[in-house]
Structures are given as structure tokens and as C-alpha cells.
Design a protein around this motif. Structure first.
Motif, PDB file in Angstrom:
ATOM      1  N   ALA A 130       3.554  12.546   4.612  1.00 48.52           N
ATOM      2  CA  ALA A 130       3.218  11.206   4.130  1.00 48.52           C
ATOM      3  C   ALA A 130       2.814  10.381   5.346  1.00 48.52           C
ATOM      4  O   ALA A 130       3.561  10.293   6.319  1.00 48.52           O
ATOM      5  N   GLN A 131       1.622   9.802   5.284  1.00 51.64           N
ATOM      6  CA  GLN A 131       1.166   8.929   6.365  1.00 51.64           C
ATOM      7  C   GLN A 131       1.232   7.500   5.848  1.00 51.64           C
ATOM      8  O   GLN A 131       0.440   7.090   4.997  1.00 51.64           O
ATOM      9  N   HIS A 132       2.203   6.755   6.348  1.00 50.45           N
ATOM     10  CA  HIS A 132       2.370   5.355   5.956  1.00 50.45           C
ATOM     11  C   HIS A 132       1.125   4.578   6.367  1.00 50.45           C
ATOM     12  O   HIS A 132       0.494   4.913   7.386  1.00 50.45           O
ATOM     13  N   PRO A 133       0.743   3.553   5.628  1.00 49.90           N
ATOM     14  CA  PRO A 133      -0.458   2.783   5.998  1.00 49.90           C
ATOM     15  C   PRO A 133      -0.420   2.229   7.424  1.00 49.90           C
ATOM     16  O   PRO A 133      -1.461   2.062   8.045  1.00 49.90           O
ATOM     17  N   SER A 134       0.767   1.973   7.952  1.00 49.25           N
ATOM     18  CA  SER A 134       0.857   1.439   9.320  1.00 49.25           C
ATOM     19  C   SER A 134       0.845   2.535  10.385  1.00 49.25           C
ATOM     20  O   SER A 134       0.755   2.235  11.577  1.00 49.25           O
ATOM     21  N   GLU A 135       0.923   3.813   9.978  1.00 53.82           N
ATOM     22  CA  GLU A 135       0.928   4.907  10.947  1.00 53.82           C
ATOM     23  C   GLU A 135      -0.496   5.268  11.350  1.00 53.82           C
ATOM     24  O   GLU A 135      -1.346   5.517  10.506  1.00 53.82           O
ATOM     25  N   ASP A 173      -3.575   7.571  13.116  1.00 52.13           N
ATOM     26  CA  ASP A 173      -3.912   8.996  13.134  1.00 52.13           C
ATOM     27  C   ASP A 173      -3.323   9.670  14.369  1.00 52.13           C
ATOM     28  O   ASP A 173      -2.909  10.831  14.302  1.00 52.13           O
ATOM     29  N   GLU A 174      -3.275   8.948  15.491  1.00 50.62           N
ATOM     30  CA  GLU A 174      -2.700   9.504  16.714  1.00 50.62           C
ATOM     31  C   GLU A 174      -1.240   9.895  16.486  1.00 50.62           C
ATOM     32  O   GLU A 174      -0.814  10.982  16.842  1.00 50.62           O
ATOM     33  N   ARG A 175      -0.472   9.016  15.872  1.00 52.44           N
ATOM     34  CA  ARG A 175       0.950   9.295  15.654  1.00 52.44           C
ATOM     35  C   ARG A 175       1.130  10.455  14.682  1.00 52.44           C
ATOM     36  O   ARG A 175       2.005  11.303  14.860  1.00 52.44           O
ATOM     37  N   LEU A 176       0.301  10.512  13.654  1.00 52.16           N
ATOM     38  CA  LEU A 176       0.363  11.623  12.709  1.00 52.16           C
ATOM     39  C   LEU A 176       0.128  12.945  13.438  1.00 52.16           C
ATOM     40  O   LEU A 176       0.844  13.918  13.226  1.00 52.16           O
ATOM     41  N   LEU A 177      -0.863  12.976  14.325  1.00 56.44           N
ATOM     42  CA  LEU A 177      -1.162  14.202  15.060  1.00 56.44           C
ATOM     43  C   LEU A 177      -0.088  14.527  16.096  1.00 56.44           C
ATOM     44  O   LEU A 177       0.178  15.696  16.361  1.00 56.44           O
ATOM     45  N   VAL A 178       0.560  13.524  16.643  1.00 54.40           N
ATOM     46  CA  VAL A 178       1.695  13.775  17.540  1.00 54.40           C
ATOM     47  C   VAL A 178       2.815  14.442  16.749  1.00 54.40           C
ATOM     48  O   VAL A 178       3.447  15.390  17.230  1.00 54.40           O
ATOM     49  N   ARG A 179       3.051  13.993  15.528  1.00 57.16           N
ATOM     50  CA  ARG A 179       4.076  14.630  14.683  1.00 57.16           C
ATOM     51  C   ARG A 179       3.723  16.089  14.410  1.00 57.16           C
ATOM     52  O   ARG A 179       4.577  16.974  14.484  1.00 57.16           O
ATOM     53  N   LEU A 180       2.464  16.360  14.092  1.00 56.78           N
ATOM     54  CA  LEU A 180       2.030  17.737  13.843  1.00 56.78           C
ATOM     55  C   LEU A 180       2.136  18.597  15.109  1.00 56.78           C
ATOM     56  O   LEU A 180       2.576  19.742  15.044  1.00 56.78           O
ATOM     57  N   LEU A 181       1.729  18.042  16.234  1.00 54.85           N
ATOM     58  CA  LEU A 181       1.818  18.773  17.500  1.00 54.85           C
ATOM     59  C   LEU A 181       3.277  19.092  17.824  1.00 54.85           C
ATOM     60  O   LEU A 181       3.598  20.215  18.215  1.00 54.85           O
ATOM     61  N   ALA A 182       4.159  18.133  17.655  1.00 53.39           N
ATOM     62  CA  ALA A 182       5.586  18.356  17.919  1.00 53.39           C
ATOM     63  C   ALA A 182       6.140  19.442  16.998  1.00 53.39           C
ATOM     64  O   ALA A 182       6.940  20.276  17.428  1.00 53.39           O
ATOM     65  N   PHE A 183       5.687  19.449  15.748  1.00 55.34           N
ATOM     66  CA  PHE A 183       6.118  20.505  14.834  1.00 55.34           C
ATOM     67  C   PHE A 183       5.669  21.859  15.367  1.00 55.34           C
ATOM     68  O   PHE A 183       6.453  22.808  15.424  1.00 55.34           O
ATOM     69  N   ALA A 184       4.411  21.954  15.768  1.00 55.50           N
ATOM     70  CA  ALA A 184       3.878  23.228  16.259  1.00 55.50           C
ATOM     71  C   ALA A 184       4.613  23.695  17.512  1.00 55.50           C
ATOM     72  O   ALA A 184       4.901  24.883  17.662  1.00 55.50           O
ATOM     73  N   GLN A 236       0.840  -1.192   0.000  1.00 54.83           N
ATOM     74  CA  GLN A 236       0.000   0.000   0.000  1.00 54.83           C
ATOM     75  C   GLN A 236       0.875   1.242   0.000  1.00 54.83           C
ATOM     76  O   GLN A 236       1.954   1.261   0.580  1.00 54.83           O
ATOM     77  N   LYS A 237       0.393   2.283  -0.652  1.00 48.31           N
ATOM     78  CA  LYS A 237       1.129   3.539  -0.701  1.00 48.31           C
ATOM     79  C   LYS A 237       0.745   4.424   0.474  1.00 48.31           C
ATOM     80  O   LYS A 237      -0.338   4.305   1.030  1.00 48.31           O
ATOM     81  N   ALA A 238       1.651   5.312   0.810  1.00 51.03           N
ATOM     82  CA  ALA A 238       1.393   6.274   1.871  1.00 51.03           C
ATOM     83  C   ALA A 238       0.324   7.267   1.429  1.00 51.03           C
ATOM     84  O   ALA A 238       0.220   7.593   0.245  1.00 51.03           O
ATOM     85  N   SER A 239      -0.460   7.734   2.378  1.00 47.54           N
ATOM     86  CA  SER A 239      -1.447   8.772   2.093  1.00 47.54           C
ATOM     87  C   SER A 239      -0.761  10.126   2.200  1.00 47.54           C
ATOM     88  O   SER A 239       0.047  10.356   3.100  1.00 47.54           O
ATOM     89  N   VAL A 240      -1.109  11.016   1.302  1.00 52.87           N
ATOM     90  CA  VAL A 240      -0.567  12.374   1.347  1.00 52.87           C
ATOM     91  C   VAL A 240      -1.532  13.236   2.150  1.00 52.87           C
ATOM     92  O   VAL A 240      -2.722  13.313   1.842  1.00 52.87           O
ATOM     93  N   ILE A 241      -1.002  13.849   3.194  1.00 54.08           N
ATOM     94  CA  ILE A 241      -1.799  14.692   4.078  1.00 54.08           C
ATOM     95  C   ILE A 241      -1.298  16.129   3.925  1.00 54.08           C
ATOM     96  O   ILE A 241      -0.112  16.395   4.098  1.00 54.08           O
ATOM     97  N   SER A 287      -7.949  14.506   8.643  1.00 53.01           N
ATOM     98  CA  SER A 287      -8.456  14.336   7.279  1.00 53.01           C
ATOM     99  C   SER A 287      -7.276  14.514   6.335  1.00 53.01           C
ATOM    100  O   SER A 287      -6.177  14.863   6.757  1.00 53.01           O
ATOM    101  N   ARG A 288      -7.483  14.282   5.073  1.00 50.61           N
ATOM    102  CA  ARG A 288      -6.387  14.419   4.098  1.00 50.61           C
ATOM    103  C   ARG A 288      -5.996  15.868   3.856  1.00 50.61           C
ATOM    104  O   ARG A 288      -4.921  16.148   3.361  1.00 50.61           O
TER     105      ARG A 288
END
Length: 179
Positions: free
Chosen positions: A30-35, A37-48, A3-8, A147-148
């Protein structure tokens, strides 16, 4: 077939009154299929929480020798190394040796206390390491915003954090486990 990563795509407005940092960022993640939503948002929060002109996500999430999120100086030295989850002590030691400052954003309500108990003594030796725990309830609320294509606002004032998407606002207060 893999599966390909989703582009967010994220439009992130940051108002960090603690650091006097006010900036808009257009991010493509890029959100890998195994990642999750919680981890994606942790990455965004850490960026902020660490945003700067030179803060950038790695292009390769599977390379354990490089940080997923980092800030480098003009010479290419790593000023800030950001890790997510519950890292291995040996891996965090290597990060502490390579970077001026290392921050870990740990999440997982039931597993963080166990991980911290097992690693606290070793991790407290690294003077350039901070471990922050993200409250699970707030993280679950934040996943409602996933969301995407996201438009998020992050406001930080006196270490109080609010993440909002216009219709939902989630207050967060991270716990510093070590300094």
C-alpha cells in the motif's frame, strides 16, 4: 475526503549470491498518498536485501511502536527491525531494545550527512544497529521503474546491487555508516 492508498503489486526476483538466497516474491504494497516513489522503492530494496521466509511488511504504516518491515521468530520475538529514512534517536533506541538486529536505510542526499552528524555518537552506542545510506542518484534512477504493477529483478553479489525491470538496470552500492 481522504485519499486512499494506492495498491502496488510487485513480482520481485531475488538472486542474492552473498547470502545464497534465490527466491521469487509476489508482494502487495500500500502506497499512502503522502509516500513518495523514492520511499516505496527504498522499502522494496530493503525487502530484497533482507529477504527471508519470515520477513514481512507491517499492515499499519502509522504505528511507530512496530517496525514497517520485520522478521519475527516462531515465538513472535523480533529478529530484524527495518526502518526507513532518518529516524529519531529515541525511537531507534526503543527498536534496538526490542529487536535482535535493527537496520536503517537512510536516504536524502543533502539531509543524511546532517542527520548522521547530529546522531552518530548516540547511534554508535547500539551494537545491534546498522545504518545504511542509499545513494541519491541511484534512487532517482530507480524511480523510473515505479508503476502500479512492477516486475523487478534484484541481483546481489559482493555487496554490489543491481535492480532491474527488464528495460532499465540500476547499479547500487550502499554505504555502511555504522556497524
Amino acid at each position: 475526503m481522504a485519499q486512499k492508498a494506492s495498491v502496488i503489486r510487485v513480482q520481485l526476483q531475488i538472486a542474492d549470491m552473498d547470502r545464497h538466497y534465490y527466491q521469487d516474491h509476489n508482494l502487495t504494497l500500500a502506497q499512502h498518498p503522502s509516500e513518495t516513489d523514492e520511499r516505496l522503492l527504498v522499502r522494496l530494496l530493503a525487502f530484497a536485501l533482507n529477504a527471508s521466509e519470515n520477513l514481512a511488511f507491517s499492515s499499519n504504516l502509522s504505528d511507530e511502536g512496530e517496525p514497517e518491515l520485520s522478521e519475527k521468530n516462531l515465538h513472535g520475538d523480533i529478529e530484524l527491525w527495518v526502518a526507513f529514512g532518518q529516524g529519531d534517536e529515541k525511537w531507534l533506541r526503543k527498536a534496538s531494545q526490542k529487536a535482535k538486529q535493527v537496520k536503517v536505510y537512510a536516504y536524502g542526499e543533502r539531509s543524511v550527512p546532517i542527520w548522521w552528524q547530529q546522531n552518530e555518537k548516540a547511534l554508535k552506542r547500539y551494537k545491534n544497529l546498522q545504518v545504511w545510506e542509499i545513494p541519491e542518484a541511484a534512487l532517482k534512477e530507480m524511480t523510473q521503474m515505479t508503476s502500479r504493477s512492477m516486475q523487478l529483478q534484484c541481483t546481489i553479489n559482493e555487496q554490489q546491487i543491481w535492480l532491474s525491470d527488464g528495460s532499465t538496470s540500476v547499479p547500487l552500492e550502499l554505504t555502511l555508516l555504522t556497524r
